[in-house]
Design a protein around this motif. Structure first.
Motif, mmCIF file in Angstrom:
data_model
loop_
_atom_site.group_PDB
_atom_site.id
_atom_site.type_symbol
_atom_site.label_atom_id
_atom_site.label_comp_id
_atom_site.label_asym_id
_atom_site.label_seq_id
_atom_site.Cartn_x
_atom_site.Cartn_y
_atom_site.Cartn_z
ATOM 1 N N GLU A 232 0.858 -1.184 0.000
ATOM 2 C CA GLU A 232 0.000 0.000 0.000
ATOM 3 C C GLU A 232 0.893 1.232 0.000
ATOM 4 N N ARG A 233 0.656 2.134 -0.960
ATOM 5 C CA ARG A 233 1.494 3.326 -1.110
ATOM 6 C C ARG A 233 0.630 4.576 -0.999
ATOM 7 N N TYR A 234 1.149 5.568 -0.262
ATOM 8 C CA TYR A 234 0.416 6.808 -0.026
ATOM 9 C C TYR A 234 1.349 8.008 -0.197
ATOM 10 N N ARG A 235 0.756 9.176 -0.406
ATOM 11 C CA ARG A 235 1.525 10.423 -0.502
ATOM 12 C C ARG A 235 0.668 11.555 0.046
ATOM 13 N N VAL A 236 1.304 12.583 0.590
ATOM 14 C CA VAL A 236 0.578 13.736 1.116
ATOM 15 C C VAL A 236 0.745 14.968 0.231
ATOM 16 N N VAL A 341 8.616 -4.730 -7.678
ATOM 17 C CA VAL A 341 7.181 -4.681 -7.389
ATOM 18 C C VAL A 341 6.724 -3.236 -7.213
ATOM 19 N N VAL A 342 7.504 -2.436 -6.495
ATOM 20 C CA VAL A 342 7.152 -1.027 -6.298
ATOM 21 C C VAL A 342 7.066 -0.310 -7.644
ATOM 22 N N GLN A 343 7.991 -0.627 -8.521
ATOM 23 C CA GLN A 343 8.005 0.004 -9.833
ATOM 24 C C GLN A 343 6.718 -0.278 -10.613
ATOM 25 N N ALA A 344 6.191 -1.490 -10.474
ATOM 26 C CA ALA A 344 5.005 -1.887 -11.229
ATOM 27 C C ALA A 344 3.699 -1.531 -10.532
ATOM 28 N N ALA A 345 3.758 -1.105 -9.277
ATOM 29 C CA ALA A 345 2.548 -0.833 -8.498
ATOM 30 C C ALA A 345 1.845 0.430 -8.988
ATOM 31 N N PRO A 346 0.550 0.561 -8.705
ATOM 32 C CA PRO A 346 -0.179 1.778 -9.078
ATOM 33 C C PRO A 346 0.389 3.010 -8.374
ATOM 34 N N GLU A 347 0.034 4.178 -8.900
ATOM 35 C CA GLU A 347 0.457 5.429 -8.274
ATOM 36 C C GLU A 347 -0.007 5.460 -6.819
ATOM 37 N N PRO A 348 0.774 6.063 -5.929
ATOM 38 C CA PRO A 348 0.354 6.129 -4.529
ATOM 39 C C PRO A 348 -0.909 6.971 -4.364
ATOM 40 N N ALA A 349 -1.759 6.545 -3.431
ATOM 41 C CA ALA A 349 -2.993 7.278 -3.146
ATOM 42 C C ALA A 349 -2.667 8.583 -2.421
ATOM 43 N N LEU A 350 -3.418 9.633 -2.730
ATOM 44 C CA LEU A 350 -3.225 10.931 -2.090
ATOM 45 C C LEU A 350 -4.025 10.998 -0.794
ATOM 46 N N VAL A 351 -3.354 11.327 0.302
ATOM 47 C CA VAL A 351 -4.000 11.570 1.591
ATOM 48 C C VAL A 351 -4.054 13.082 1.773
ATOM 49 N N ASP A 352 -5.250 13.651 1.891
ATOM 50 C CA ASP A 352 -5.345 15.115 1.928
ATOM 51 C C ASP A 352 -6.518 15.552 2.795
ATOM 52 N N ARG A 399 -0.978 -6.519 -4.991
ATOM 53 C CA ARG A 399 -0.377 -7.817 -4.704
ATOM 54 C C ARG A 399 0.395 -8.301 -5.916
ATOM 55 N N ALA A 400 1.558 -8.881 -5.657
ATOM 56 C CA ALA A 400 2.404 -9.355 -6.747
ATOM 57 C C ALA A 400 3.238 -10.536 -6.283
ATOM 58 N N VAL A 401 3.596 -11.387 -7.228
ATOM 59 C CA VAL A 401 4.505 -12.512 -6.978
ATOM 60 C C VAL A 401 5.800 -12.197 -7.699
ATOM 61 N N PRO A 402 6.902 -11.914 -6.953
ATOM 62 C CA PRO A 402 8.164 -11.574 -7.610
ATOM 63 C C PRO A 402 8.708 -12.714 -8.453
ATOM 64 N N ASP A 403 9.504 -12.334 -9.433
ATOM 65 C CA ASP A 403 10.245 -13.300 -10.217
ATOM 66 C C ASP A 403 11.091 -14.147 -9.276
ATOM 67 N N GLY A 404 11.122 -15.452 -9.491
ATOM 68 C CA GLY A 404 11.851 -16.329 -8.581
ATOM 69 C C GLY A 404 13.313 -16.463 -8.869
ATOM 70 N N GLY A 405 13.808 -15.893 -9.991
ATOM 71 C CA GLY A 405 15.205 -16.074 -10.335
ATOM 72 C C GLY A 405 15.984 -14.793 -10.184
ATOM 73 N N ALA A 406 17.082 -14.816 -9.454
ATOM 74 C CA ALA A 406 17.941 -13.630 -9.308
ATOM 75 C C ALA A 406 19.376 -14.075 -9.316
ATOM 76 N N GLY A 407 20.190 -13.287 -9.994
ATOM 77 C CA GLY A 407 21.610 -13.635 -10.054
ATOM 78 C C GLY A 407 22.344 -13.189 -8.822
ATOM 79 N N GLY A 408 23.574 -13.610 -8.667
ATOM 80 C CA GLY A 408 24.409 -13.185 -7.561
ATOM 81 C C GLY A 408 25.859 -13.280 -7.953
#
Length: 409
Positions: A232-236, A341-352, A399-408
């Motif tokens: 859940e993302r919010y902004r003022v 996931v944050v990158q793909a999420a909807p714009e944050p809701a405005l709290v005002d 809600r999102a399921v991250p990609d299961g593969g990551a390099g290291g």
């Protein structure tokens, strides 16, 4: 790696702004004979400061490509906007340098894998700028978890309440932006100022998994990899594109929930607490101050001592087998999954409206959310999202399921 008794040649890309913090660290290590600062790079004029000098003979550039070709450093510290990290890091690796790369290291798992592949190809190493991972307090907490002092671990949460002014969001063209020139920036509360709180929580979760103090993961599922993210993302401020307040629940493959309830629009200041919930007690690490409360302690105790990431990188270069990196790229893969996931999420809701209070003027103006501290503390205590606590301004989580593969590395 370094050889002989010659001090490693170090360059800093991004020498202004937060880069001055790195310059202070570099100055201390240079005074101790640990390194030789050979170049500073910034698109803005580089100004000397009493605690962040520009030593005689240090070359100053406005372009990292020119710098790499001219001075050939052994180590490059990268402190530039997040969306510029990958191309600068790749150029430095191919020029033969090891890296200290500010967080977030990259902005997607694809970029993470590309950087990991470049490390393998070049034989170089990358330390990521999660400096709180070098804390002795975190090490003591990790030992207490691994030794079973908290019993089985049932959840990890973090809560923080900070304030940021209007001037904070005017500090740079990318500040408060979701993208710049078509590339993601994500200057939000989770991936920039309070990224350390999230990374500390993931680090403790990995300790609990390694110690077998969590529910076993299903076959074929990595126990410490995020398999679900609820956000859940919010902004003022309507003028920004990113979150200044967020509630996150990240579920690891073993089922362990990791919750972050954080804001830059807070009331009373909460520095940042990592709370470990166990069947035999609860531990609280105030990570910015290294104050730690363990089960049975009458009050939090300060655990002094931090190993600096640049110093650790230098030690690792001198003794790769004997001195592991504190924050290698591979350790940050789970955090990068969250960033994606944050990158793909909807714009944050405005709290005002009546839900917020503004004070101050001009660049010093701050906006706070009424009652936000109590809400965030409850979320951290109950391992809950704001939408599950009947908060009137809460929104349905993404809600999102991250990609299961990551390099290291």
């Amino acid at each position: 790696m370094s050889g002989g008794n010659t001090a490693p040649r170090v360059a800093l890309v991004g020498a202004s702004g937060h880069g001055r913090w790195h310059r202070r660290i570099i100055a201390e290590l240079q005074a101790a004979g640990r390194l030789d600062l050979v170049a500073l790079v910034d698109v803005r004029p580089v100004e000397a400061a009493p605690d962040a000098p520009v030593p005689p003979g240090t070359a100053v550039f406005t372009d990292h490509v020119e710098m790499l070709a001219t001075v050939r450093p052994d180590v490059v510290v990268i402190c530039t906007p997040p969306h510029t990290h990958l191309p600068i890091a790749l150029a430095a690796l191919r020029a033969g340098a090891d890296l200290l790369l500010e967080k977030p290291p990259v902005l997607s798992l694809a970029e993470h894998r590309e950087l990991a592949a470049a490390l393998a190809e070049t034989g170089r190493v990358c330390q990521v700028g999660f400096q709180a991972l070098g804390s002795a307090a975190l090490a003591e907490l990790s030992t207490a978890v691994a030794d079973g002092r908290l019993g089985r671990i049932t959840g990890i949460s973090t809560v923080a309440s900070w304030q940021r002014t209007d001037g904070y969001y005017a500090r740079a063209p990318w500040a408060g932006r979701r993208t710049v020139n078509g590339r993601p920036v994500l200057d939000g509360v989770l991936v920039n100022p309070l990224a350390h709180a999230v990374m500390q929580s993931l680090a403790v979760g990995s300790v609990a998994v390694a110690a077998g103090l969590v529910t076993p993961a299903p076959e074929g599922v990595a126990p410490d990899w995020p398999v679900q993210v609820e956000l859940e993302r919010y902004r003022v401020r309507p003028t920004i594109e990113v979150d200044d307040t967020a509630a996150l629940r990240l579920t690891l493959g073993c089922g362990l929930p990791v919750v972050a309830a954080v804001t830059l629009a807070g009331e009373d200041f909460v520095a940042g607490e990592v709370i470990v919930h166990g069947t035999a007690g609860r531990a609280v690490l105030e990570y910015p101050t290294d104050r730690l409360l363990l089960p049975g302690d009458p009050a939090p105790q300060e655990v002094p001592g931090r190993t600096g990431l640049l110093e650790n990188l230098l030690d690792h270069r001198a003794d790769p087998a004997g001195v592991p990196l504190i924050a290698p790229l591979a350790r940050t893969a789970g955090f990068t999954a969250l960033v994606e996931v944050v990158q793909a999420a909807p714009e944050p809701a405005l709290v005002d409206g009546e839900r917020v209070v503004a004070s101050g003027e001009g660049a010093d103006r701050v906006v706070t959310i009424r009652g936000v501290n109590a809400v965030l503390r409850r979320a951290a205590a109950e391992l809950a999202l704001l939408s599950e606590l009947s908060v009137p301004w809460a929104v349905k989580p993404h809600r999102a399921v991250p990609d299961g593969g990551a390099g290291g590395e």
